[in-house]
Design a protein around this motif. Structure first.
Motif, PDB file in Angstrom:
ATOM      1  N   LEU A 205       0.930  -1.315   0.112  1.00 30.37           N
ATOM      2  CA  LEU A 205       0.386  -0.415   0.186  1.00 30.37           C
ATOM      3  C   LEU A 205       1.146   1.090  -0.093  1.00 30.37           C
ATOM      4  O   LEU A 205       0.636   2.273  -0.650  1.00 30.37           O
ATOM      5  N   ALA A 206       1.420   1.689   1.073  1.00 28.99           N
ATOM      6  CA  ALA A 206       3.134   2.309   0.891  1.00 28.99           C
ATOM      7  C   ALA A 206       3.619   2.238   0.070  1.00 28.99           C
ATOM      8  O   ALA A 206       3.539   3.026  -1.249  1.00 28.99           O
ATOM      9  N   THR A 207       3.898   1.575  -0.639  1.00 29.16           N
ATOM     10  CA  THR A 207       4.596   1.360  -2.068  1.00 29.16           C
ATOM     11  C   THR A 207       3.642   2.099  -3.337  1.00 29.16           C
ATOM     12  O   THR A 207       4.086   2.601  -4.393  1.00 29.16           O
ATOM     13  N   THR A 208       2.453   1.640  -3.262  1.00 31.57           N
ATOM     14  CA  THR A 208       1.833   1.894  -4.212  1.00 31.57           C
ATOM     15  C   THR A 208       1.841   3.593  -4.357  1.00 31.57           C
ATOM     16  O   THR A 208       1.564   4.200  -4.788  1.00 31.57           O
ATOM     17  N   LEU A 209       1.126   4.776  -2.787  1.00 33.71           N
ATOM     18  CA  LEU A 209       1.663   5.382  -2.699  1.00 33.71           C
ATOM     19  C   LEU A 209       2.581   5.881  -2.583  1.00 33.71           C
ATOM     20  O   LEU A 209       2.295   7.279  -3.988  1.00 33.71           O
ATOM     21  N   MET A 210       3.875   5.481  -2.794  1.00 37.87           N
ATOM     22  CA  MET A 210       5.000   5.992  -2.548  1.00 37.87           C
ATOM     23  C   MET A 210       5.764   6.267  -4.287  1.00 37.87           C
ATOM     24  O   MET A 210       6.077   6.629  -4.967  1.00 37.87           O
ATOM     25  N   ASP A 211       4.444   5.219  -5.500  1.00 33.68           N
ATOM     26  CA  ASP A 211       4.919   5.147  -6.847  1.00 33.68           C
ATOM     27  C   ASP A 211       4.182   6.234  -7.691  1.00 33.68           C
ATOM     28  O   ASP A 211       4.748   6.994  -8.380  1.00 33.68           O
ATOM     29  N   ALA A 212       2.888   6.767  -6.516  1.00 33.44           N
ATOM     30  CA  ALA A 212       2.242   7.817  -7.163  1.00 33.44           C
ATOM     31  C   ALA A 212       2.918   9.122  -6.724  1.00 33.44           C
ATOM     32  O   ALA A 212       2.709   9.923  -6.927  1.00 33.44           O
ATOM     33  N   THR A 213       3.617   9.532  -5.612  1.00 37.97           N
ATOM     34  CA  THR A 213       4.443  10.856  -5.523  1.00 37.97           C
ATOM     35  C   THR A 213       4.528  11.181  -7.328  1.00 37.97           C
ATOM     36  O   THR A 213       5.178  12.594  -7.124  1.00 37.97           O
ATOM     37  N   THR A 214       5.034  10.274  -8.234  1.00 38.61           N
ATOM     38  CA  THR A 214       5.555  11.206  -9.141  1.00 38.61           C
ATOM     39  C   THR A 214       4.513  12.170 -10.082  1.00 38.61           C
ATOM     40  O   THR A 214       5.171  12.355 -11.303  1.00 38.61           O
TER      41      THR A 214
END
Length: 1646
Positions: free
Chosen positions: A9-18
């Protein structure tokens, strides 16, 4: 598993930081923080792992993650495990130092994480960061910044490390080559020094209380040497400032002997920077810290540095601070602190430096020096104590400075001095005088500040001085004895007038305080204060300024209050009187405003107060001193005209109370000798003084006036002036004018019993002696305007005096005729082309008083007086707008006011003349003179003449006292003179003419024997008619004139009727066309009212007016024509109708008027209407003509005869009189016109009429459109209005029905609006209308079938069809239309059947099966490409469901629910709305099929909840309704309550909060539904509507927020996260924000 899901979940969010959208980035940050709130350890580890694995992730995206980590650490610092802290520290340390280059945002974010962790784990942080801080190796920039920030955020934790850090850091200073590294070392040293100081200041709380300053002194000094000796010389400005900022705090920690040793270099080094930097704040701040440190160690070397210090710091203050640049203000503060430090240590030398600067020629230098003086007076009081005399003496020059900024600075210094006892010293009085002088400056309007204006403050010098004076008086106790009574010295000098308000307020406060201390009797000690003004001077001054109470910030009230407090000092006998009277005077001022206060009344109050004061004192010696002082002060008021005038009145009043005749004569002589005769106000003042004095000293006053003319002074003046030829006449005339005026005032004021005998013998003789000059023995009249005006005024006052005196005895004024003749000559001499002087006005006022006196004027004199005054006033040219004033020497007056006053004077004079002969003959005589002016062809002459006439007639009526009934023989002639003027082109003439008629009729009633206060209802009605004459609208004027004529007709006696009519006919030739028109109207009205004997003349009159109709289109001619047409039509109706129908279309206004005249009599009107209906129905409504344009169909062209007949119907029915006839033919008229509307929708005019209509509209001939449909609609509207159905027409109009009816697309909606209004407001009319309409259901015209179906369908919406036994008939006809070839007819038929639910609900049960079958058939209609019939079927079915039998609906419930489900997401909003409403209604029938229908509710629940965000409000309302209906069937009480409370129709919805609560209840009641609800939401991830696309992920987020742990397993997380991940790429940022928010919430089900 859990951990990996959180990570995912955190990874999905962090992927979206772009994501590039800042709002989405913000939401991702929030989501990560939310996850961190739940699982701080896991999230911090996940972030650590992500950043380590994504080494190539660009730094802006890394920053978002690091910021989230900082927040999670800050919020959970107490919960963090040591191991996690280590991981975070290690990651942040690496992130911070990964790049050797400085990338500020990224490395700052990493540094902030370390600082956050350092709040609790300082040792761990230091352990890690110190690994990046190795001896001999230059550290990373942010390593040093982190040390610095840690030292601030965790002082007690960090200081113990500083010794070793400093030890490692010192060698590195020499290695730093780059500026940014040097800057960060400076930053670190600054913050280290500050935190060490804080540590040492709080040793009692510190972990190690043994730490001393010495611990760090040597290292700090070593660092100092590098910074000062090397880096401070750098060419980069930012670095130099960083060094300076560090040196200040470092100086406190340096060894004392080293600091002492360095000062000779350090201070010059710092001072030198001022030249290199424009921004001086940091330099000044650091310098102040160094100076404080130096003073703390008792430095001896500061002495040597003092001169350069003062020389450098002084210009810093002299450069003004810009409030818009905060650092310049802060710099001033720091420099002033420096001066405070220096002044405390070196007071003599600082003063020796500053005081000479006060003599500088540079304004900024003087202002700056004064600012510093104020600072050191306030902040170094003990050191300045013995310097007070020296400082005071040095202020002499600034006190004479004229510069405003310097003055303001001086005022601020004086304020400081007052607080510290300077003003009690010798020389303090000069400071106070300066302050008062500034208070007396004239008030200036605020000027626009220039951008470079270096102002101290925006307040003016005056306002800051006033505030300062008041504050010193009221808040600084030590100033009381300094200010009292010294401030009294400034009350009487005229130059301090502007300061009087603040002075009086301060003195009032001080005196009250003294009284409280028991010093009442000895309030003013003249024995101790020789310079104080005397009680006489104070009283005179304060009383005189009170005469203009609102000048100078309301100085009147302040002066009176002070006067009240000083009563004992003025005279002991005034205590009781003034204690009572002064507060009443003050109250009167405060209750009024400058505009509401009557100046005359106010002066009378003050003079009465003065009289009472003199009576209370009752001491002649005191009064003599008082009047002498008043005379002495006269000259000081030369620039104050109004105050001086009042002072003259005070002198007159006081002289009147003076018992010494010698003193009275002496003072009067002095006043005559010293007066400034060339000033008008002075002449007035002197004359009023003589008048008031004459009340008690008549003989002395008259004697003194005669003596003065004979005296040497007067002769010398004349002789002296004759030397200057130009001035001689003028000046002498002014003296004579004043003397003449004095006599007038004496006559008015002196006791009547004494003065009457002196008027002709002494007063008039002397007046004319001064007025007439003899040249070679011949009497020559003066041309001097002032002298002439004074003579007129003086004679006027004498006349008034005689009139008032005659009341107590007879007096024959033998010179009356001579004086009237003199006034007439004056009026004749005035030029007729303009009014430049008030001579006419004043002369007429004088005549007004003269004519009252005995003996009577002769007839020739009276005639000449009247004609001269009328010609002299009425003939004047009108006032030109824009020319407000006309200058004429010193007698310039606003022209408008002068004109008004002159007219008023003329009225008063004529009233005065009329009063002498108050009879019909006297009235006739008056109007014989006024008549030509009333009929003048010049507007302004008429206007004035009629205004004067109205005033005279009103006066005549008010004074009339009829003792015997006598004929008012000239009533008819006078009414004929005025009544046509009721239509004059000027509104004011019209108003006054009505007033004249009103008065004449009441005069007649009085002569008939009625009492004067009798009120006649008819005549009183004239007053109400005046409103109709305000606007020049001919129809309104016609109506009003007609009503006036009716009143006249009813009230004129029979013997006056013929003379009235004859005079009226003469009025037709009136030069004002409006008035000739009014005469016609009034003649016609009189003929109707009283013209029985003249009936044979009517055809002739009609013929004349009809012939005029073609020449000119005037109201009275049109009225005559209407009467003619009516007479003809009553004899030959068919011929009249046929000929009028043959008139060209469109009908012109004359033809329309003729049609309307046919509505006068009901029987005749009915026959004409029947003829016209037959002509409408005889011919086809339109013909189809082929269009030759390519692709065009047939065009419908209206046939002419029905069109003309429709227009004629409109004109007749638009006349109110046609009402009875319309009522009799209501059903056929209604049906014919409704079908006429139906057949003309989209129909065009014939080509010849189209061009004619365009032509006539361009000439303004056609008031209304000739378009067939518009004509038909307008005719139907007027028919309803005339047939008593105004409510119907209004209701249709309010609903927009008339516009809809003319629209081809919405015609049926307009018809429905009409049918609904008929059902509501005209029910009894419907049976015959329905009977006439039903045959048209089989009409060949589609339009007629649509119209009839729409009308009947809407009737079913009302219970009236049931009451009238029409239901079955209409319902059967609607059912029969279901197979109609026209889709619209089928749709309307279904609507009608559905309407039965609201119109006759009790009948639905009986016909339920039949109705339901029709609706289901409608839903299955195959020939329905746009779903119109289906939509109507659903809508109607919703309405019927309330009333059908359950068994009828049960069988088809599921079929309907499944059939309508696809419409929920239809692109057509009305389909969405109807299907959702129907679904809500169906839910009530689910009891029998509970489980089956519950399944349908669950299928639709997500859709309904999401469509609460539908873009269409009507769909949102439908969803609210459906959810409220479904709620009770869901088995969850909480959810049901929420739907009922939050989804009320009128209530606004906070969607996010609502969905949060809904999901809470759903997960409590149906947790097993989680996956199904989520999957349905996933379907809407692809919705076309943005708000629904955003609502779906939010819905999921709230579901997972509230689900219990044991039910989490049913969710396919992979599918969900993938879908969310995909939606995270949505083009709309708002959607992505909601997805990020939901991703954060998924932590609940991991």
């Amino acid at each position: 598993m859990m951990e990996s899901r959180i990570k995912r979940l955190a990874t999905t969010l962090m992927d979206a930081t772009t994501d590039k959208d800042p709002l989405v980035q913000e939401q991702i940050y929030n989501a990560l923080c939310y996850l961190g709130e739940s699982e701080p350890e896991e999230i911090l580890n996940a972030c650590d792992e992500y950043l380590r694995q994504h080494d190539k992730l660009a730094y802006p995206h890394r920053v978002i993650i690091l910021k989230a980590m900082e927040t999670v650490v800050k919020d959970n610092i107490g919960l963090l495990e040591k191991s996690t802290a280590k991981v975070v520290i290690f990651l942040a340390s690496n992130e911070m130092t990964k790049s050797k280059e400085v990338i500020r945002d990224w490395q700052q974010a990493a540094s902030n994480v370390l600082v956050a962790v350092g709040q609790r784990f300082i040792n761990k942080v230091m352990e890690e960061v110190l690994t990046k801080f190795q001896p001999g190796i230059l550290p990373h920039y942010f390593v040093m910044q982190t040390f610095a920030n840690l030292s601030v955020s965790n002082v007690f934790g960090m200081v113990p490390f500083l010794n070793s850090i400093l030890g490692t850091m010192l060698p590195m200073l020499g290695m730093a080559k780059q500026d940014h590294m040097k800057s960060v070392f400076c930053y670190a040293l600054q913050h280290f020094s500050e935190s060490i100081q804080e540590y040492l200041a709080n040793l009692d709380k510190a972990p190690d209380p043994t730490v001393r300053k010495d611990t760090f002194s040597n290292e700090i000094f070593s660092a100092y040497e590098v910074l000062f000796n090397s880096w401070l010389q750098h060419r980069e400005a930012k670095l130099r400032l960083a060094v300076v900022e560090a040196l200040g705090p470092m100086s406190y920690l340096m060894p004392s002997e080293k600091l002492e040793e360095q000062l000779p270099k350090l201070i010059p080094g710092i001072l030198a920077l001022y030249k290199k930097h424009t921004e001086a704040f940091y330099i000044s701040k650091s310098l102040c810290q160094i100076l404080e440190a130096s003073v703390n160690i008792g430095s001896r070397s500061l002495d040597v540095q003092l001169d350069p210090l003062l020389g450098t710091l002084h210009p810093q203050i002299c450069a003004p601070a810009d409030p818009s640049v905060p650092l310049t203000v802060k710099n001033h503060t720091e420099v002033l602190r420096c001066f405070t430090v220096l002044a405390c240590s070196f007071p003599d030398r600082v003063l020796a430096f500053l005081l000479p600067k006060l003599e500088s020629s540079n304004e900024r230098t003087r202002v700056g020096t004064l600012l510093i003086m104020r600072q050191i007076i306030n902040s170094a009081p003990s050191q300045m104590e013995i310097k007070k005399p020296f400082i005071l003496s040095s202020m002499k020059l600034p006190l004479q400075d004229s510069n405003n900024k310097v003055k303001r600075a001086v005022v601020q210094v004086i304020s400081a001095m007052a607080h510290h006892g300077y003003l009690e010293q010798p020389g303090g009085e000069a400071m106070l005088e300066f302050l008062v002088r500034q208070c007396a400056l004239p008030s200036e309007p605020p000027k626009k500040q220039l951008p470079d204006a270096d102002d101290l403050a925006s307040d003016s010098v005056q306002s800051i001085s006033i505030n300062t004076l008041f504050l010193l008086s009221t808040t600084v106790d030590r100033m009381n004895n300094v200010l009292w009574p010294y401030l009294l010295e400034f009350v009487t000098p005229i130059q301090f007038t502007n300061a009087l308000t603040p002075l009086c307020k301060s003195l009032m406060y001080l005196a009250t305080k003294k009284q409280e201390e028991g010093e009442n009797a000895s309030l003013i000690r003249y024995d101790l204060n020789a310079n104080l003004p005397s009680p006489y001077a104070l009283t005179t001054r304060l009383l005189v300024v009170s005469s203009q109470p609102y000048s100078g910030e309301c100085r009147g009230a302040a002066a009176l209050r002070l006067l009240g407090v000083l009563h004992y000092s003025v005279h002991p006998a005034l205590d009781q009187l003034w204690s009572k009277k002064v507060p009443l005077l003050v109250e009167h001022v405060e209750e009024n405003t400058e505009s509401s206060l009557s100046q005359k009344e106010w002066e009378e109050k003050l003079l009465l107060f003065l009289q009472e004061t003199l009576a209370a004192v009752s001491d002649n010696t005191w009064i003599c001193h008082f009047v002498t002082e008043m005379c002495r002060q006269l000259n000081s008021y030369n620039g104050f005209v109004l105050e001086k005038n009042f002072l003259y009145k005070c002198i007159g009043t006081t002289l009147g109370a003076c018992a010494s005749k010698d003193l009275v004569q002496k003072q009067l002589q002095e006043l005559l000798e010293t007066a400034r005769y060339h000033e008008e106000a002075e002449r007035e003042g002197l004359a009023s003084c003589f008048g008031i004095c004459a009340i008690n000293h008549l003989e002395e006053t008259l004697a003194k006036l005669e003596d003065f003319v004979r005296s040497d002074v007067f002769k010398k003046s004349v002789g002296l002036f004759s030397i200057f030829k130009d001035r001689s006449d003028n000046e002498v005339e002014k003296i004579k004018s004043t003397l003449i005026l004095c006599y007038g005032y004496v006559a008015v004021y002196a006791p009547k019993e004494l003065v009457l005998s002196r008027i002709e013998a002494d007063i008039l003789k002397n007046i004319f002696q001064y007025f007439n000059t003899k040249v070679l023995g011949i009497k020559v009249e003066t041309k001097d305007l002032t002298l002439k005006l004074c003579l007129i005024r003086s004679i006027c006052m004498i006349s008034q005096a005689i009139y008032n005196g005659v009341k107590c005895g007879d007096f024959i004024f033998s010179r009356k005729a001579e004086l009237v003749a003199q006034m007439v000559e004056f009026i004749k001499a005035e030029p007729l082309e303009a009014m430049r002087t008030p001579v006419r006005q004043r002369a007429m006022i004088t005549c007004t008083y003269l004519v009252i006196l005995e003996p009577h004027l002769s007839d020739p004199d009276r005639t000449e007086l009247m004609d001269t005054c009328l010609a002299g006033v009425l003939a004047l040219p009108p006032l030109e707008p824009g020319k407000e004033r006309e200058e004429s020497g010193s007698d310039a007056l606003p022209k408008e006011m002068l004109y008004g006053d002159t007219i008023s004077a003329l009225k008063d004079l004529l009233k005065s003349l009329l009063q002498r002969n108050l009879t019909p003959h006297g009235l006739q005589d008056m109007f014989a003179h006024l008549g030509p002016w009333i009929k003048s062809n010049k507007e302004h002459e008429r206007q004035r003449a009629v205004e004067v006439s109205a005033a005279l007639l009103d006066f005549y009526l008010s004074k009339l006292n009829v003792s015997t009934v006598i004929p008012f023989y000239n009533l008819g002639v006078l009414i004929a003179l005025f009544s046509p003027r009721c239509s004059d082109s000027l509104a004011s003439v019209r108003q006054h003419a009505v007033d004249c008629v009103y008065c004449l009729l009441y005069i007649q009633l009085c002569y008939e024997g009625f009492a004067r206060d009798h009120r006649d209802e008819m005549v009183e009605g004239l007053k109400a008619l005046k409103k109709g004459l305000e606007e020049p609208d001919f129809t309104v004027l016609f109506h009003t004139c007609n009503n006036i004529a009716m009143v006249i007709g009813k009230r004129v006696p029979p013997d006056q009727l013929m003379s009235l009519l004859l005079a009226m006919f003469e009025g037709l030739a009136d030069p004002d066309k409006n008035c000739s028109r009014a005469a016609t109207v009034m003649i016609n009205s009189l003929l109707k009212e009283r013209g029985g004997v003249l009936q044979e003349k009517v055809p002739d009159i009609m013929s004349i007016i009809h012939s005029k109709l073609e020449e000119v289109d005037e109201e009275h001619i049109r009225k005559a024509a209407q009467q003619t047409v009516y007479i003809l039509a009553s004899q030959h109706k068919s011929v009249v109708v046929s000929s009028l129908l043959g008139s060209a279309l469109p009908f012109d206004s004359h033809t329309c008027a003729m049609w309307r005249s046919l509505a006068t009599e009901p029987a005749l009107t009915s026959q004409i209407l029947e003829q016209l209906l037959e002509k409408v129905n005889r011919d086809v409504p339109y013909k189809e003509s082929k269009c030759f344009l390519l692709g065009s169909g047939a065009e419908r062209i209206a046939t002419p005869l029905p069109l003309a007949a429709t227009c004629a119907l409109y004109e007749i029915m638009s006349a109110p009189e046609s009402g009875a006839a319309v009522l009799g033919l209501y059903p056929p008229l209604f049906v014919t016109l409704l079908l006429r509307v139906s057949c003309t929708v989209g129909v065009q005019l014939p080509k010849n009429l189209q061009s004619r209509e365009r032509r006539s509209s361009s000439h303004g001939l056609a008031p209304r459109s000739l378009h067939p449909c518009s004509r038909a609609v307008e005719t139907l509207k007027v028919m309803l209005a005339r047939g008593g159905s105004e409510e119907v027409a209004r209701a249709v109009g309010n609903a927009g029905g008339w516009d809809l009816m003319a629209s081809p697309e919405r015609h049926h909606d307009g018809v429905a609006a009409l049918a609904g209004a008929m059902a509501r407001h005209a029910g009894p009319r419907l049976p015959l209308i329905v009977k006439n309409l039903i045959p048209t259901l089989s009409s060949v015209f589609d339009s007629q079938r649509i119209t009839t179906t729409a009308f009947l369908a809407e009737l079913l919406n009302s219970n009236v069809v049931n009451d009238l036994m029409l239901l079955e008939t209409v319902m059967d006809n609607m059912t029969g239309r279901q197979k109609d070839a026209c889709t619209l007819v089928r749709m309307l038929a279904l609507r009608g059947l559905g309407n039965i639910a609201s119109g006759s609900p009790e009948k639905v049960r009986k016909h339920g099966a039949k109705l339901l079958a029709s609706m289901v058939n409608g839903m299955d209609d195959k020939d329905d490409p746009h779903n119109l019939v289906a939509l109507e079927a659903m809508s109607s079915l919703s309405k019927l469901l309330d009333h059908v039998e359950e068994r009828d609906i049960q069988s088809m419930l599921l079929h309907i629910a499944i059939r309508i489900r696809p419409f929920f997401d239809s692109e057509q909003p009305d389909l969405r709305q109807s299907s959702i409403v129907l679904f809500g209604n169906l839910s009530r029938f689910s009891e029998g099929n509970c489980e089956v229908f519950f399944e349908q509710i669950l299928n639709g629940l997500v859709t309904l909840l999401l469509h609460l965000q539908d873009p269409k409000p009507e769909v949102v309302r439908a969803c609210k309704f459906a959810l409220r209906m479904c709620g009770p069937n869901m088995g969850c009480e909480g959810l049901c309550d929420m739907f009922l409370n939050h989804l009320r129709e009128e209530r606004s919805l906070h969607y996010g909060e609502f969905m949060n609560n809904v999901c809470k209840h759903l997960m409590q009641s149906y947790p097993e539904m989680l996956n199904r609800l989520i999957l349905t939401n996933l379907f809407y991830f692809k919705s076309n509507w943005v708000d629904i696309r955003a609502a779906a992920p939010m819905f999921i987020g709230f579901l997972v927020l509230h689900v219990d742990e044991e039910h989490c397993q049913q969710v396919d997380l992979d599918q969900l996260i993938s879908a969310l991940n995909l939606l995270l790429k949505d083009p709309v940022p708002a959607v992505r924000v909601k997805v990020a928010e939901t991703l954060g919430r998924l932590v609940r089900i991991l």
